[in-house]
Design an enzyme around this catalytic site. Structure first.
Site, PDB file in Angstrom:
ATOM      1  N   LYS A 132       0.848  -1.198   0.000  1.00 56.48           N
ATOM      2  CA  LYS A 132       0.000   0.000   0.000  1.00 56.48           C
ATOM      3  C   LYS A 132       0.881   1.244   0.000  1.00 56.48           C
ATOM      4  O   LYS A 132       0.821   2.080   0.895  1.00 56.48           O
ATOM      5  CB  LYS A 132      -0.939  -0.014   1.211  1.00 56.48           C
ATOM      6  N   ASP A 192      -9.225   0.471  -4.423  1.00 53.81           N
ATOM      7  CA  ASP A 192      -8.037   1.136  -4.968  1.00 53.81           C
ATOM      8  C   ASP A 192      -8.433   2.144  -6.044  1.00 53.81           C
ATOM      9  O   ASP A 192      -7.997   3.289  -6.034  1.00 53.81           O
ATOM     10  CB  ASP A 192      -7.075   0.082  -5.539  1.00 53.81           C
ATOM     11  N   GLU A 196      -8.103   6.327  -5.641  1.00 54.54           N
ATOM     12  CA  GLU A 196      -7.269   7.175  -6.504  1.00 54.54           C
ATOM     13  C   GLU A 196      -8.107   8.144  -7.332  1.00 54.54           C
ATOM     14  O   GLU A 196      -7.678   9.259  -7.612  1.00 54.54           O
ATOM     15  CB  GLU A 196      -6.315   6.326  -7.369  1.00 54.54           C
TER      16      GLU A 196
END
Ligand code: NDP
Ligand code: MG
Ligand code: MG
Length: 334
Positions: A132, A192, A196
């Site tokens: 991560k 994820d 983002e």
């Protein structure tokens, strides 16, 4: 709360006698390959000659470098650290032919498995170990004797050892030093992409630009706008990173803290939250993945245009000037 796994929960012996083929030597590839090698494991790097400069870089770092096909042939574990949009093609042409029974196919992001771009045979393990953190931190923390947190997931367990192999790999790259969380390909991929898009990259850049533009439009100096809306972002984020929202609010002035509570919800409104839900839905139903893949299949017309446009914007122009005054800001980034 989910369980966190550490060094004592993982056994490097699971990987002894096995060859690990790391495909790609970019942000994640250079970090993971070097950490595994320093952990005493048998690593080869798979690349394509003459695409960019990764081949020379990997050799200069003392890695054994070969084509992806050759590395796939030799590797018992095949970790795919190529750009997400290229993985399916390279997999089909250069990896699948060598993916024999009992090997492990690995990823650091679930995109291609979750969205069905890569469909591995049933007689291999399919696992994910995802640090991560950007690659340079994965490497830097490891060399300092620490590690970055990571995620592991098992999509397919043919050998019955998939999870142990994933844990061992996570240990090899240093993630168990910090802590490893178990997840699924679906959860990793969707969270994820959402993070983002809505917060880390898309959210932050638009927030910075909107603040900068508002000040400049009102007649303030772009340099002042840059300092207030972009440069100071890191100072605030560092505090949040270290001690959560509370430490940041403790550390800033009471004036800033009051403004935070009063104005924040006027900026991120219910309308914005509703749009975040829409963005998440488009990730979940594959709309984003489809658009991203089509964009790449048509040679990136949108990316090419927007990259140029964004590079030439005032905030980037002013930023380059101001950052030149602060040479210490420059650190090595891959
Ligand atoms: P990069 O773009 O940094 O690196 C890609 C590597 O693949 C380069 O070494 C490149 O070589 C090589 N490559 C490109 N095309 C080919 C090809 N046709 N054949 C062989 N090699 C090729 O990728 P990232 O490290 O950013 O991403 C890798 C994976 O890790 C992705 O799945 C990503 O989602 C995931 N990930 C990335 C994170 C990050 O911090 N960047 C964080 C967590 C996960 P060359 O330089 O010579 O072109
Ligand atoms: Mg990502
Ligand atoms: Mg201020």
């Amino acid at each position: 709360m989910v369980q966190v796994f550490h060094d004592q929960d993982a056994d490097l012996a699971m990987l002894k006698g096995k060859k690990i083929a790391v495909m790609g030597y970019g942000s994640q590839g250079h970090a993971q390959a070097q950490n595994l090698k320093d952990s005493g494991l048998d690593v080869v790097v798979g690349l394509a000659k003459g695409i960019d400069d990764s081949w020379e870089k990997a050799e200069a770092d003392g890695m054994t470098v070969m084509t992806v096909a050759e590395a796939a042939n030799q590797g018992d574990l095949i970790q795919i650290l190529l750009p997400d949009e290229l993985q399916a093609r390279v997999y089909a042409e250069e990896i699948a032919p060598y993916l024999t029974e009992g090997k492990a196919l690995m990823f650091s992001h679930g995109f291609n498995i979750h969205f069905g771009q890569i469909v591995p045979p049933a007689n291999v393990d399919v696992i994910m170990v995802a640090p991560k953190s950007p690659g340079h931190m994965v490497r830097q923390m490891f060399t300092e004797g620490a590690g970055v947190p990571g995620l592991v997931a098992v999509q397919q367990d043919y050998t019955g050892k998939a999870r142990d192999i994933a844990m061992a790999y996570a240990k090899g790259i240093g993630c168990t030093r910090a802590g490893v969380f178990e997840t699924t390909f679906q959860e990793e991929t969707e969270t994820d992409l959402f993070g983002e898009q809505a917060v880390l990259c898309g959210g932050v850049t638009e927030l910075i630009k909107a603040g900068f533009d508002t000040l400049v439009e009102a007649g303030y100096a772009p340099e002042m706008a840059y300092f207030e809306c972009l440069h100071e972002m890191k100072l605030i984020v560092d505090l949040i990173n270290e001690g959560g929202l509370s430490l940041m609010r403790y550390s800033v002035s009471n004036t800033a803290e009051y403004g935070d509570y009063m104005v924040g919800p006027r900026i991120i409104t219910e309308e914005t939250r509703e749009e975040m839900r829409n963005v998440l839905a488009e990730i979940q139903d594959g709309t984003f993945a489809k658009e991203f893949l089509l964009e790449n299949q048509t040679n990136k017309p949108f990316m090419n245009a927007i990259r140029k446009q964004e590079k030439e914007s005032l905030i980037e122009e002013v930023g380059a000037e101001i950052r030149a005054l602060m040479p210490w800001l420059k650190k090595t980034r891959r």
